[in-house]
Design a protein around this motif. Structure first.
Motif, PDB file in Angstrom:
ATOM      1  N   VAL A 124     -76.690  73.665 127.712  1.00 26.32           N
ATOM      2  CA  VAL A 124     -76.358  73.315 129.091  1.00 26.32           C
ATOM      3  C   VAL A 124     -77.334  72.275 129.613  1.00 26.32           C
ATOM      4  O   VAL A 124     -78.553  72.478 129.557  1.00 26.32           O
ATOM      5  N   THR A 125     -76.812  71.182 130.112  1.00 25.63           N
ATOM      6  CA  THR A 125     -77.625  70.111 130.686  1.00 25.63           C
ATOM      7  C   THR A 125     -77.426  70.067 132.196  1.00 25.63           C
ATOM      8  O   THR A 125     -76.284  70.079 132.676  1.00 25.63           O
ATOM      9  N   ASP A 126     -78.536  70.031 132.927  1.00 28.78           N
ATOM     10  CA  ASP A 126     -78.493  69.923 134.383  1.00 28.78           C
ATOM     11  C   ASP A 126     -79.393  68.783 134.837  1.00 28.78           C
ATOM     12  O   ASP A 126     -80.548  68.683 134.398  1.00 28.78           O
ATOM     13  N   VAL A 127     -78.864  67.928 135.704  1.00 27.02           N
ATOM     14  CA  VAL A 127     -79.634  66.821 136.251  1.00 27.02           C
ATOM     15  C   VAL A 127     -79.413  66.759 137.750  1.00 27.02           C
ATOM     16  O   VAL A 127     -78.279  66.825 138.228  1.00 27.02           O
ATOM     17  N   THR A 128     -80.518  66.648 138.492  1.00 28.97           N
ATOM     18  CA  THR A 128     -80.436  66.366 139.924  1.00 28.97           C
ATOM     19  C   THR A 128     -81.279  65.130 140.200  1.00 28.97           C
ATOM     20  O   THR A 128     -82.393  65.005 139.679  1.00 28.97           O
ATOM     21  N   ALA A 129     -80.761  64.214 140.996  1.00 31.67           N
ATOM     22  CA  ALA A 129     -81.464  62.979 141.333  1.00 31.67           C
ATOM     23  C   ALA A 129     -81.219  62.698 142.815  1.00 31.67           C
ATOM     24  O   ALA A 129     -80.084  62.429 143.217  1.00 31.67           O
ATOM     25  N   THR A 130     -82.268  62.789 143.610  1.00 22.83           N
ATOM     26  CA  THR A 130     -82.130  62.656 145.052  1.00 22.83           C
ATOM     27  C   THR A 130     -83.234  61.789 145.636  1.00 22.83           C
ATOM     28  O   THR A 130     -84.286  61.605 145.032  1.00 22.83           O
ATOM     29  N   LYS A 135     -90.895  59.986 155.175  1.00 24.87           N
ATOM     30  CA  LYS A 135     -91.427  58.646 155.442  1.00 24.87           C
ATOM     31  C   LYS A 135     -91.685  57.851 154.163  1.00 24.87           C
ATOM     32  O   LYS A 135     -91.724  56.615 154.194  1.00 24.87           O
ATOM     33  N   SER A 136     -91.840  58.557 153.040  1.00 26.26           N
ATOM     34  CA  SER A 136     -92.057  57.872 151.769  1.00 26.26           C
ATOM     35  C   SER A 136     -90.771  57.656 150.988  1.00 26.26           C
ATOM     36  O   SER A 136     -90.778  57.017 149.939  1.00 26.26           O
ATOM     37  N   ALA A 137     -89.652  58.201 151.508  1.00 21.27           N
ATOM     38  CA  ALA A 137     -88.364  58.134 150.809  1.00 21.27           C
ATOM     39  C   ALA A 137     -88.555  58.528 149.350  1.00 21.27           C
ATOM     40  O   ALA A 137     -88.229  57.789 148.419  1.00 21.27           O
ATOM     41  N   THR A 138     -89.090  59.737 149.150  1.00 26.31           N
ATOM     42  CA  THR A 138     -89.449  60.202 147.813  1.00 26.31           C
ATOM     43  C   THR A 138     -88.223  60.444 146.946  1.00 26.31           C
ATOM     44  O   THR A 138     -87.327  61.213 147.306  1.00 26.31           O
ATOM     45  N   ALA A 139     -88.194  59.767 145.806  1.00 22.32           N
ATOM     46  CA  ALA A 139     -87.115  59.956 144.840  1.00 22.32           C
ATOM     47  C   ALA A 139     -87.543  61.003 143.826  1.00 22.32           C
ATOM     48  O   ALA A 139     -88.650  60.949 143.290  1.00 22.32           O
ATOM     49  N   ARG A 163     -91.285  59.892 142.802  1.00 15.47           N
ATOM     50  CA  ARG A 163     -91.823  58.568 143.119  1.00 15.47           C
ATOM     51  C   ARG A 163     -91.566  58.243 144.585  1.00 15.47           C
ATOM     52  O   ARG A 163     -90.456  58.415 145.090  1.00 15.47           O
ATOM     53  N   ALA A 164     -92.606  57.776 145.277  1.00 13.86           N
ATOM     54  CA  ALA A 164     -92.459  57.300 146.654  1.00 13.86           C
ATOM     55  C   ALA A 164     -91.873  55.895 146.601  1.00 13.86           C
ATOM     56  O   ALA A 164     -92.360  55.033 145.867  1.00 13.86           O
ATOM     57  N   THR A 165     -90.824  55.666 147.371  1.00 14.93           N
ATOM     58  CA  THR A 165     -90.180  54.352 147.349  1.00 14.93           C
ATOM     59  C   THR A 165     -90.488  53.520 148.588  1.00 14.93           C
ATOM     60  O   THR A 165     -90.068  52.366 148.684  1.00 14.93           O
ATOM     61  N   LYS A 166     -91.225  54.115 149.534  1.00 11.16           N
ATOM     62  CA  LYS A 166     -91.640  53.389 150.737  1.00 11.16           C
ATOM     63  C   LYS A 166     -93.114  53.666 151.009  1.00 11.16           C
ATOM     64  O   LYS A 166     -93.665  54.656 150.539  1.00 11.16           O
ATOM     65  N   GLY A 167     -93.732  52.782 151.782  1.00  7.08           N
ATOM     66  CA  GLY A 167     -95.116  52.991 152.165  1.00  7.08           C
ATOM     67  C   GLY A 167     -96.083  52.145 151.362  1.00  7.08           C
ATOM     68  O   GLY A 167     -95.737  51.593 150.303  1.00  7.08           O
ATOM     69  N   ALA A 168     -97.317  52.057 151.853  1.00 11.61           N
ATOM     70  CA  ALA A 168     -98.340  51.246 151.189  1.00 11.61           C
ATOM     71  C   ALA A 168     -98.770  51.857 149.866  1.00 11.61           C
ATOM     72  O   ALA A 168     -99.050  51.154 148.894  1.00 11.61           O
ATOM     73  N   VAL A 169     -98.850  53.204 149.816  1.00 14.07           N
ATOM     74  CA  VAL A 169     -99.236  53.904 148.593  1.00 14.07           C
ATOM     75  C   VAL A 169     -98.005  54.594 148.016  1.00 14.07           C
ATOM     76  O   VAL A 169     -97.424  55.469 148.654  1.00 14.07           O
ATOM     77  N   ARG A 170     -97.626  54.194 146.810  1.00 11.64           N
ATOM     78  CA  ARG A 170     -96.421  54.736 146.194  1.00 11.64           C
ATOM     79  C   ARG A 170     -96.781  55.437 144.892  1.00 11.64           C
ATOM     80  O   ARG A 170     -96.829  54.824 143.831  1.00 11.64           O
ATOM     81  N   LYS A 171     -97.043  56.735 144.988  1.00  8.81           N
ATOM     82  CA  LYS A 171     -97.470  57.511 143.828  1.00  8.81           C
ATOM     83  C   LYS A 171     -96.282  57.908 142.957  1.00  8.81           C
ATOM     84  O   LYS A 171     -95.174  58.116 143.443  1.00  8.81           O
ATOM     85  N   GLN A 225     -88.787  64.292 125.194  1.00  9.32           N
ATOM     86  CA  GLN A 225     -87.935  64.281 126.381  1.00  9.32           C
ATOM     87  C   GLN A 225     -88.370  63.134 127.287  1.00  9.32           C
ATOM     88  O   GLN A 225     -89.563  62.973 127.570  1.00  9.32           O
ATOM     89  N   THR A 226     -87.421  62.325 127.728  1.00 17.10           N
ATOM     90  CA  THR A 226     -87.727  61.180 128.582  1.00 17.10           C
ATOM     91  C   THR A 226     -86.722  61.088 129.731  1.00 17.10           C
ATOM     92  O   THR A 226     -85.568  61.510 129.597  1.00 17.10           O
ATOM     93  N   VAL A 227     -87.182  60.541 130.847  1.00 21.38           N
ATOM     94  CA  VAL A 227     -86.296  60.241 131.971  1.00 21.38           C
ATOM     95  C   VAL A 227     -86.662  58.876 132.526  1.00 21.38           C
ATOM     96  O   VAL A 227     -87.809  58.428 132.411  1.00 21.38           O
ATOM     97  N   SER A 228     -85.694  58.228 133.137  1.00 19.29           N
ATOM     98  CA  SER A 228     -85.915  56.929 133.749  1.00 19.29           C
ATOM     99  C   SER A 228     -85.074  56.830 135.017  1.00 19.29           C
ATOM    100  O   SER A 228     -83.902  57.227 135.015  1.00 19.29           O
ATOM    101  N   ALA A 229     -85.678  56.326 136.082  1.00 20.93           N
ATOM    102  CA  ALA A 229     -84.971  56.142 137.347  1.00 20.93           C
ATOM    103  C   ALA A 229     -85.110  54.693 137.790  1.00 20.93           C
ATOM    104  O   ALA A 229     -86.218  54.159 137.854  1.00 20.93           O
ATOM    105  N   ALA A 230     -83.994  54.049 138.064  1.00 25.93           N
ATOM    106  CA  ALA A 230     -83.986  52.673 138.559  1.00 25.93           C
ATOM    107  C   ALA A 230     -83.474  52.685 139.989  1.00 25.93           C
ATOM    108  O   ALA A 230     -82.342  53.110 140.240  1.00 25.93           O
ATOM    109  N   ILE A 231     -84.317  52.248 140.905  1.00 22.84           N
ATOM    110  CA  ILE A 231     -83.943  52.242 142.318  1.00 22.84           C
ATOM    111  C   ILE A 231     -84.008  50.802 142.814  1.00 22.84           C
ATOM    112  O   ILE A 231     -85.086  50.233 142.995  1.00 22.84           O
TER     113      ILE A 231
END
Length: 245
Positions: A124-130, A135-139, A163-171, A225-231
């Motif tokens: 069974v494979t489960d993926v959630t991507a949100t 304020k950081s629009a965290t992905a 991953r933080a997609t907004k802000g000066a510091v994006r961890k 195991q690897t994952v990749s997110a392109a925003i």
């Protein structure tokens, strides 16, 4: 690839070492002539040959807070014949080898895919991507693949990256977790690596399954195991893989 719009691409925590004592009897211990008793004992310490139903029940009790509680209840609901087949599947290296998948899709569209191995075993494979409305629009991308026997989850390996997609510091932070009630293997994660370059975030981890019974084989089984997110401005996409090394 598994995608609600594109269809399926492919069909197809760590166990405590203390559980060794409750599996099946070890092979005979051959003494080394002239060696000290302690050395002979260490040299003779070999893996149990196979799992047993009684030994597996004791293993679950020893791992009560690591999935043993719920697994015990569901295992008890199987027939004696199913219980015997269950422990045979646990120690079958070919079954664990088949636990793999490759997916891709879009953020905001969770995936849940069931791939049959046979009539008794499914993957069974489960993926959630949100993307959070903070304020950081965290992905957050979470990708897990699970082996189930008679519908009972046995081993689930999960890789999550944020991953933080907004802000000066994006961890960028990634974590790996395993839920394992397979008494035939002890599953452990290696170092989790994650990085963001431009619009793409990647994370990876290697899983090592150490045999706890001879029936599984003498060597550890490693999975990557690897994952990749392109925003990007035009869309948010993900990919995930669980493969054998």
């Amino acid at each position: 690839m598994h995608n609600r719009t594109m269809g399926r691409l492919t069909a197809t925590a760590a166990a405590a070492v203390a559980g060794l004592a409750v599996l099946s009897p070890t092979v005979s211990q051959a003494a080394v002539p002239g060696a000290p008793a302690a050395v002979r004992a260490d040299a003779a310490a070999e893996l149990p040959a196979r799992l047993t139903v009684a030994g597996y029940k004791t293993y679950l009790k020893k791992n009560w807070d690591k999935g043993g509680r719920e697994t015990t209840a569901r295992f008890a609901g199987l027939t004696p014949a199913q219980q015997k087949k269950f422990v045979r599947y646990l120690e079958d290296r070919k079954v664990y080898s088949a636990l793999k998948d490759q997916v891709k899709g879009n953020f905001g569209r969770p995936l849940h895919v069931v791939d049959p191995y046979n009539a008794d075993v499914t993957f069974v494979t489960d993926v959630t991507a949100t993307v959070a409305k903070d304020k950081s629009a965290t992905a957050t991308l979470r990708f897990s693949v699970s082996e189930r026997i008679y519908g009972i989850p046995v081993t689930t390996e999960t890789l999550t990256v944020k991953r933080a997609t907004k802000g000066a510091v994006r961890k960028t932070v990634a974590t790996a977790s395993v839920r394992n009630v397979n008494a035939a293997i002890a599953v452990k994660a290696g170092a989790v690596k994650a990085a963001t370059k431009g619009a793409v975030t990647k994370a990876e981890v290697a899983w090592s399954a150490k045999p706890l019974v001879k029936a599984f084989g003498q060597k550890a089984f490693v999975k990557d195991q690897t994952v990749s997110a392109a925003i990007t401005k035009t869309g948010k996409y993900f990919t995930g893989k669980l493969t054998n090394r």
